[in-house]
Structure formats: structure tokens, C-alpha cells
Scaffold this motif. Structure first.
Motif, PDB file in Angstrom:
ATOM      1  N   PRO A  92       7.447  18.332  -3.509  1.00 23.73           N
ATOM      2  CA  PRO A  92       6.951  17.825  -4.602  1.00 23.73           C
ATOM      3  C   PRO A  92       7.892  16.488  -5.313  1.00 23.73           C
ATOM      4  N   TYR A  93       8.783  16.355  -4.717  1.00 28.01           N
ATOM      5  CA  TYR A  93       9.856  15.065  -5.258  1.00 28.01           C
ATOM      6  C   TYR A  93       9.745  13.866  -4.338  1.00 28.01           C
ATOM      7  N   LEU A  94       8.790  13.930  -3.465  1.00 23.58           N
ATOM      8  CA  LEU A  94       8.612  13.077  -2.384  1.00 23.58           C
ATOM      9  C   LEU A  94       7.284  12.243  -2.624  1.00 23.58           C
ATOM     10  N   VAL A  95       6.727  12.526  -3.877  1.00 21.71           N
ATOM     11  CA  VAL A  95       5.345  11.825  -4.200  1.00 21.71           C
ATOM     12  C   VAL A  95       5.565  10.584  -5.054  1.00 21.71           C
ATOM     13  N   VAL A  96       4.718   9.358  -4.279  1.00 23.85           N
ATOM     14  CA  VAL A  96       4.813   8.301  -4.798  1.00 23.85           C
ATOM     15  C   VAL A  96       4.085   8.122  -6.126  1.00 23.85           C
ATOM     16  N   PRO A  97       4.775   7.536  -7.209  1.00 22.58           N
ATOM     17  CA  PRO A  97       4.150   7.635  -8.400  1.00 22.58           C
ATOM     18  C   PRO A  97       3.428   6.379  -8.901  1.00 22.58           C
ATOM     19  N   TYR A  98       2.784   6.041  -9.862  1.00 19.82           N
ATOM     20  CA  TYR A  98       2.321   4.860 -10.287  1.00 19.82           C
ATOM     21  C   TYR A  98       0.997   4.377  -9.436  1.00 19.82           C
ATOM     22  N   GLY A  99       0.185   5.419  -9.264  1.00 17.06           N
ATOM     23  CA  GLY A  99      -0.901   5.112  -8.387  1.00 17.06           C
ATOM     24  C   GLY A  99      -2.114   5.014  -9.308  1.00 17.06           C
ATOM     25  N   SER A 100      -2.109   4.677 -10.528  1.00 19.60           N
ATOM     26  CA  SER A 100      -3.392   4.782 -11.178  1.00 19.60           C
ATOM     27  C   SER A 100      -4.387   3.654 -11.020  1.00 19.60           C
ATOM     28  N   LYS A 101      -5.502   3.727 -11.652  1.00 26.60           N
ATOM     29  CA  LYS A 101      -6.529   2.572 -11.265  1.00 26.60           C
ATOM     30  C   LYS A 101      -6.064   1.505 -12.386  1.00 26.60           C
ATOM     31  N   VAL A 102      -5.277   1.660 -13.305  1.00 23.48           N
ATOM     32  CA  VAL A 102      -4.662   0.127 -13.846  1.00 23.48           C
ATOM     33  C   VAL A 102      -3.610  -0.557 -13.044  1.00 23.48           C
ATOM     34  N   HIS A 103      -2.869   0.414 -12.367  1.00 24.78           N
ATOM     35  CA  HIS A 103      -1.768  -0.229 -11.558  1.00 24.78           C
ATOM     36  C   HIS A 103      -2.357  -0.802 -10.456  1.00 24.78           C
ATOM     37  N   GLU A 104      -3.643  -0.289  -9.947  1.00 26.07           N
ATOM     38  CA  GLU A 104      -4.216  -0.942  -8.844  1.00 26.07           C
ATOM     39  C   GLU A 104      -4.925  -2.085  -9.357  1.00 26.07           C
ATOM     40  N   LYS A 105      -5.523  -2.173 -10.454  1.00 27.50           N
ATOM     41  CA  LYS A 105      -5.992  -3.375 -10.961  1.00 27.50           C
ATOM     42  C   LYS A 105      -4.892  -4.642 -11.189  1.00 27.50           C
ATOM     43  N   LEU A 106      -3.971  -3.986 -11.643  1.00 28.47           N
ATOM     44  CA  LEU A 106      -2.800  -5.152 -11.986  1.00 28.47           C
ATOM     45  C   LEU A 106      -2.250  -5.892 -10.611  1.00 28.47           C
ATOM     46  N   PHE A 107      -2.175  -4.941  -9.553  1.00 32.59           N
ATOM     47  CA  PHE A 107      -1.453  -5.395  -8.021  1.00 32.59           C
ATOM     48  C   PHE A 107      -2.693  -6.452  -7.822  1.00 32.59           C
ATOM     49  N   HIS A 108      -3.908  -5.993  -7.859  1.00 36.69           N
ATOM     50  CA  HIS A 108      -5.117  -6.664  -7.222  1.00 36.69           C
ATOM     51  C   HIS A 108      -5.340  -8.188  -7.850  1.00 36.69           C
ATOM     52  N   ILE A 109      -4.617  -8.349  -9.184  1.00 34.86           N
ATOM     53  CA  ILE A 109      -4.638  -9.808  -9.819  1.00 34.86           C
ATOM     54  C   ILE A 109      -3.398 -10.308  -9.034  1.00 34.86           C
ATOM     55  N   LEU A 110      -2.447  -9.762  -9.103  1.00 27.43           N
ATOM     56  CA  LEU A 110      -1.101 -10.167  -8.642  1.00 27.43           C
ATOM     57  C   LEU A 110      -1.233 -10.695  -7.189  1.00 27.43           C
ATOM     58  N   LEU A 111      -1.910 -10.011  -6.250  1.00 28.69           N
ATOM     59  CA  LEU A 111      -2.124 -10.151  -4.939  1.00 28.69           C
ATOM     60  C   LEU A 111      -3.287 -11.540  -4.812  1.00 28.69           C
ATOM     61  N   GLN A 112      -4.368 -11.638  -5.642  1.00 27.51           N
ATOM     62  CA  GLN A 112      -5.270 -12.742  -5.628  1.00 27.51           C
ATOM     63  C   GLN A 112      -4.522 -13.930  -5.647  1.00 27.51           C
ATOM     64  N   ARG A 113      -3.515 -13.865  -6.701  1.00 27.97           N
ATOM     65  CA  ARG A 113      -2.743 -15.059  -7.067  1.00 27.97           C
ATOM     66  C   ARG A 113      -1.422 -15.017  -6.461  1.00 27.97           C
TER      67      ARG A 113
END
Length: 198
Positions: A92-113
């Protein structure tokens, strides 16, 4: 305001008239000039909220709904965490956090640019002007993403510099997860010892 289950196109169409009325009302009030301050502030706050909602819907119309690169990076991080600490740290301590849809959208914008400075205001569009947008970007950085921050003419900007994760942050990720779970599966001292040795 439109319902959360509504499709982005329908939400966009429903919110557009309200946004136009709000903007026109604010513009008219600014033009008059002698409107009471509280009334003007109320109009501004309402307009800002409605415009944030309609622009968020517009962003969602173009968002593919899935960022394969975001999920690939998270899988790489997960596999590396498990390969390094799978035998000594509770799963349970080996779970990658911060996988919400908001995180994904922000990453998407940063990746696009990619490798371009993105104003913080643009990143607030998919979050509909959430005050926590900058925190979500910091969380992406905590995953080992190379996201640079700068100020230009008083405006905060973010730039995704690389798609190579910094795996040296894995011990901190694990420790923070354990802390959030109140070190219920392994003592803090024992975990620190494992992470330092690893």
C-alpha cells in the motif's frame, strides 16, 4: 450552472449565454463608473466564476479524455517503485499518488506546450479557476517530472522541460504515502532505514 454529468458541448452551449450576460453586465457597470463598490465587486466575482465555468467546458470539449503519456509515466514510476522496494516495503505504500483527472489535464497542457513557458492563468482554465491549480502542478513535480517555474512580468509560468522522471524522489513519495497512512503498516524508523539503504 450546468450539471456535472452533462457533456462538455452541452455545458458549453448552456453556459455561453450566462457568460455573455455576465461580461456585458460587468462591462456596462465599468463604463458607468459611479456604481457602488460592493455592487461592482459582486458583479466581478460572479462574472469571473461564470467565465471560468464556460472556458472550462470549452477546454473539456477539446481534451481527449486520456493522456497516454501521463499514464505511461505513472506506470514507469510504479514499476520502478515496486522493483526497488517491493520486497521490503508494504504494497500500500508503493502506490503512485496524484493521478486525478485534474493532474492529467494539467499535464496535458504542459505536454502540448512542451519546453514552453505556460502562464499559470492558462493552467487554471481546465480547473475552472481553482485556487489549488498551482498545488496540483507542484504535486506533478513531486512525482519526478521536471517542471520549471518562473515569474515573467509578475506572472507565474510553468514549463515541462523533460519527460524523464527523477526516480531519486521515490523514497520521498513512499515516505509521504506512509505518513498519510500514519505509518500503520511499518514503523517510521524501520521505513526510514529501508529507504536510506535502498
Amino acid at each position: 450552472m450546468a450539471g456535472k454529468d452533462q457533456d462538455p458541448q452541452g455545458e458549453w452551449e448552456q453556459l455561453r449565454p450566462d457568460a455573455l450576460l455576465a461580461i456585458r453586465g460587468l462591462a456596462d457597470s465599468l463604463e458607468v463608473g459611479d456604481i457602488p463598490t460592493q455592487e461592482l465587486l459582486d458583479l466581478y466575482v460572479y462574472s469571473k466564476r461564470v467565465v471560468a465555468e464556460v472556458m472550462g467546458a470549452r477546454f473539456d470539449m477539446e481534451f481527449p479524455g486520456l493522456s497516454p503519456e501521463f499514464h505511461r509515466l505513472r506506470e514507469d514510476l510504479s514499476e520502478t517503485m515496486v522493483s526497488r522496494y517491493g520486497g521490503s516495503v508494504p504494497a500500500p505504500y508503493l502506490v503512485v499518488p496524484y493521478g486525478s483527472k485534474v493532474h492529467e489535464k494539467l499535464f496535458h497542457i504542459l505536454l502540448q506546450r512542451f519546453d514552453t513557458e505556460v502562464p499559470a492563468g492558462l493552467l487554471r482554465v481546465p480547473t475552472r479557476d481553482s485556487v489549488h491549480t498551482e498545488r496540483r502542478v507542484r504535486e506533478l513535480r513531486e512525482l519526478g517530472l521536471d517542471i520549471d517555474t518562473k515569474k515573467h512580468s509578475g506572472i507565474d509560468t510553468y514549463r515541462l522541460c523533460s519527460l524523464n522522471l527523477d526516480f531519486s524522489l521515490i523514497p520521498k513519495i513512499i515516505f509521504n504515502t506512509a505518513r498519510d497512512k500514519k505509518h500503520s503498516l511499518i514503523s517510521r524508523a524501520e521505513l526510514e532505514k529501508i529507504l536510506k539503504a535502498g
